[in-house]
Design an enzyme around this catalytic site. Sequence first.
Site, PDB file in Angstrom:
ATOM      1  CD  GLU A  86      47.242   7.293  63.400  1.00 10.87           C
ATOM      2  OE1 GLU A  86      46.086   7.227  64.752  1.00 10.87           O
ATOM      3  OE2 GLU A  86      48.140   6.301  63.245  1.00 10.87           O
ATOM      4  CD  GLU A 123      43.188  -0.752  61.278  1.00  8.20           C
ATOM      5  OE1 GLU A 123      44.608  -1.543  61.389  1.00  8.20           O
ATOM      6  OE2 GLU A 123      43.640   0.430  62.234  1.00  8.20           O
ATOM      7  CE  LYS A 160      44.947  -0.130  65.319  1.00 11.94           C
ATOM      8  NZ  LYS A 160      44.322   0.957  65.054  1.00 11.94           N
ATOM      9  CD  GLU A 218      41.858   2.046  69.708  1.00 13.57           C
ATOM     10  OE1 GLU A 218      42.230   1.858  68.950  1.00 13.57           O
ATOM     11  OE2 GLU A 218      41.738   3.476  69.983  1.00 13.57           O
TER      12      GLU A 218
END
Length: 375
Positions: free
Chosen positions: A266, A320, A323, A329
Amino acid sequence: MVVLPYTVAFLLLSFLQTVKITNSQSFIGINYGQVADNLPPPSSTAKLLQSTSIQKVRLNGSDTAIIKALAKTGIGIVIGTANGDIPGLASDPNFAKSWINTNVLPFYPASNIILITVGNGVMTSNDQNLMNRLLPAMQNVQNALNDASLGGKIKVSTVHSMGVLKQSEPPSSGSFDPSYGDLMKALLEFSRANGSPFAINPYPYFAYRSDTRPETLAFCLFQPNVGRMDGNTKIKYMNMFDAQVDAVYSALNSMGFKNVEIVVAETGWPFKGDDNDVGPSIENAKAYNGNLIAHLRSMVGTPLMPGKSVDTYLFALYDEDLKPGPGSERSFGLFKTDLTMVYDFGLSTSSQVRTKFTCISLVFRVFNSQVFCYS
């Protein structure tokens, strides 16, 4: 047959070699997270990926719908077990066999599964029981693959945060936290014995959050900067990504495992965040991801691993929205859920085609637009 003048031939051959490298970017992958309730159908995502030069996809889990959708695309697929599965995988070889029978055998080889990651961030979880069970879980998954005659085709690893390092500056002094001791050594011995990679998550973004000087931002974004000298090697580092990856290399080398492959599982940069988030912006995210991709394409490598690009999985394909944590984030996505780009980061096949024809045009303009061809 029309003969190309030497200079034109040289330029075209150089250009075609560049095209070949661009079209075979097996070292560029992307994370396909699913902590969201608004993602497009897997079939649509598979078509989207095929419109880019992304060659690998990493799933945190093993969603069968996604694995099926990627069948016959040639895209390499990384699947993962949950941390919660580790105790069962460690204690029961039949559970590991069942996991492989459910998540791998029905789909392989049509779906090109290349790696199974057993857990994520286990070593920095502070859960000693989970840490102790990690290696037995990996061994049982490996044994299940071996029993299915897939041991040499699909690798087994686990994913670490940069927190496994006790020291990362300067890069040549990179070392693992000694508290991991024999456990880390055993994991690395497993990797060496099975040809498995050491998967790590370097995030220059988080390094910048702890040091928000303008020169640090430039260093993190691959932008012009004065660089940082490693006093031990006298190597000047010009970007944080290379420095972090080389710190991992040094840590591996210090334990006698320098030949274990490093994979960047990542890395990314958020394009927006909360009001008090430092660093997220479209401009910064585009600079980081775009410049990282250009750096990988150059094949220059890092100072301690020159001449090759480590496999790197960008974070992430989509935002996302479920999250937890700060807004940043939920804002790492490179594509919107309507399948359009959040910003152009340089991996669209159509943008590469435009670049190629622009380059061809420029080559021919040098020679008054006279077109030479083979017949």
